[in-house]
Design an enzyme around this catalytic site. Structure first.
Site, PDB file in Angstrom:
ATOM      1  N   GLU A  56       0.833  -1.200   0.000  1.00  0.00           N
ATOM      2  CA  GLU A  56       0.000   0.000   0.000  1.00  0.00           C
ATOM      3  C   GLU A  56       0.867   1.249   0.000  1.00  0.00           C
ATOM      4  O   GLU A  56       0.579   2.244  -0.669  1.00  0.00           O
ATOM      5  CB  GLU A  56      -0.911   0.027   1.237  1.00  0.00           C
ATOM      6  CG  GLU A  56      -1.900  -1.112   1.326  1.00  0.00           C
ATOM      7  CD  GLU A  56      -1.372  -2.323   2.067  1.00  0.00           C
ATOM      8  OE1 GLU A  56      -0.170  -2.640   1.928  1.00  0.00           O
ATOM      9  OE2 GLU A  56      -2.158  -2.966   2.773  1.00  0.00           O
ATOM     10  N   CYS A  87      -2.315  -3.258   7.092  1.00  0.00           N
ATOM     11  CA  CYS A  87      -1.763  -3.145   8.445  1.00  0.00           C
ATOM     12  C   CYS A  87      -2.035  -1.740   8.995  1.00  0.00           C
ATOM     13  O   CYS A  87      -2.433  -0.823   8.264  1.00  0.00           O
ATOM     14  CB  CYS A  87      -0.264  -3.449   8.438  1.00  0.00           C
ATOM     15  SG  CYS A  87       0.760  -2.087   7.835  1.00  0.00           S
TER      16      CYS A  87
HETATM   17  N1  THU Z   1       2.375  -6.438   4.006  1.00  0.00           N
HETATM   18  C1  THU Z   1       1.884  -5.554   3.085  1.00  0.00           C
HETATM   19  O1  THU Z   1       2.461  -5.413   2.001  1.00  0.00           O
HETATM   20  N2  THU Z   1       0.765  -4.858   3.388  1.00  0.00           N
HETATM   21  C2  THU Z   1       0.085  -4.960   4.576  1.00  0.00           C
HETATM   22  O2  THU Z   1      -0.847  -4.209   4.799  1.00  0.00           O
HETATM   23  C3  THU Z   1       0.470  -5.989   5.531  1.00  0.00           C
HETATM   24  C4  THU Z   1       1.773  -6.645   5.311  1.00  0.00           C
HETATM   25  C5  THU Z   1       3.587  -7.188   3.699  1.00  0.00           C
HETATM   26  C6  THU Z   1       4.798  -6.764   4.483  1.00  0.00           C
HETATM   27  C7  THU Z   1       5.635  -8.016   4.453  1.00  0.00           C
HETATM   28  O3  THU Z   1       6.426  -7.997   3.282  1.00  0.00           O
HETATM   29  C8  THU Z   1       4.636  -9.143   4.349  1.00  0.00           C
HETATM   30  O4  THU Z   1       3.401  -8.549   3.969  1.00  0.00           O
HETATM   31  C9  THU Z   1       4.446  -9.912   5.626  1.00  0.00           C
HETATM   32  O5  THU Z   1       4.168  -9.080   6.685  1.00  0.00           O
END
Ligand code: THU
Length: 132
Positions: A56, A87
């Site tokens: 994001e 997240c």
């Molecule tokens: N991740 C995202 O790209 N977006 C989120 O909103 C949650 C987590 C990614 C970060 C990391 O590379 C992987 O997911 C595991 O946490």
């Protein structure tokens, strides 16, 4: 006009470029701005784990680099069921660029959940308190 399906498809396509050698959890994101353009991003991990950047936020970084700061819709796609929700850090960053943004969380196998950044980040900090 960019349809929801097109936005999800853009997120699906960019997800393939995710750099996730540590978690193997690939995420794609596409943001629609108020000019009708779409910017995409994927997660970019790092051996120093906390330096990882979520999909994001790379998408929003692309929009800002192109001179766009108003986001009206975000699509996020993962290979999980149910689809993974942004997240906390990404919720705050989405809110910064679009307090009324719609959020679509989608899965590779076609499921989607429609929500809003207001629902995901109730009573969010929007920075207006800093403009005094
Ligand atoms: N991740 C995202 O790209 N977006 C989120 O909103 C949650 C987590 C990614 C970060 C990391 O590379 C992987 O997911 C595991 O946490």
């Amino acid at each position: 006009m960019v349809t929801d399906e097109a936005l999800i498809e853009a997120a699906r396509a960019v997800r393939l470029n995710a750099y996730a050698p540590y978690s193997h959890f690939k995420v794609g994101a596409a943001v629609l701005t108020d000019t009708g353009r779409v910017y995409v991003g994927c997660n970019v991990e790092n051996a120093s784990f906390p330096l990882t950047v979520c999909a994001e936020r790379t998408a929003i970084g692309s929009a800002v680099a192109a001179g766009e700061t108003r986001i009206v819709k975000v699509a996020v796609i993962t290979d999980t069921e149910p689809p993974a929700s942004p997240c906390g850090a990404c919720r705050q960053v989405i809110f910064e660029m679009g307090t009324e943004a719609a959020v679509i969380v989608a899965s590779l196998n076609g499921h989607r959940h429609d929500t809003t950044i207001r629902a995901l980040l109730p009573e969010g900090f929007d920075g207006s308190v800093l403009r005094r």
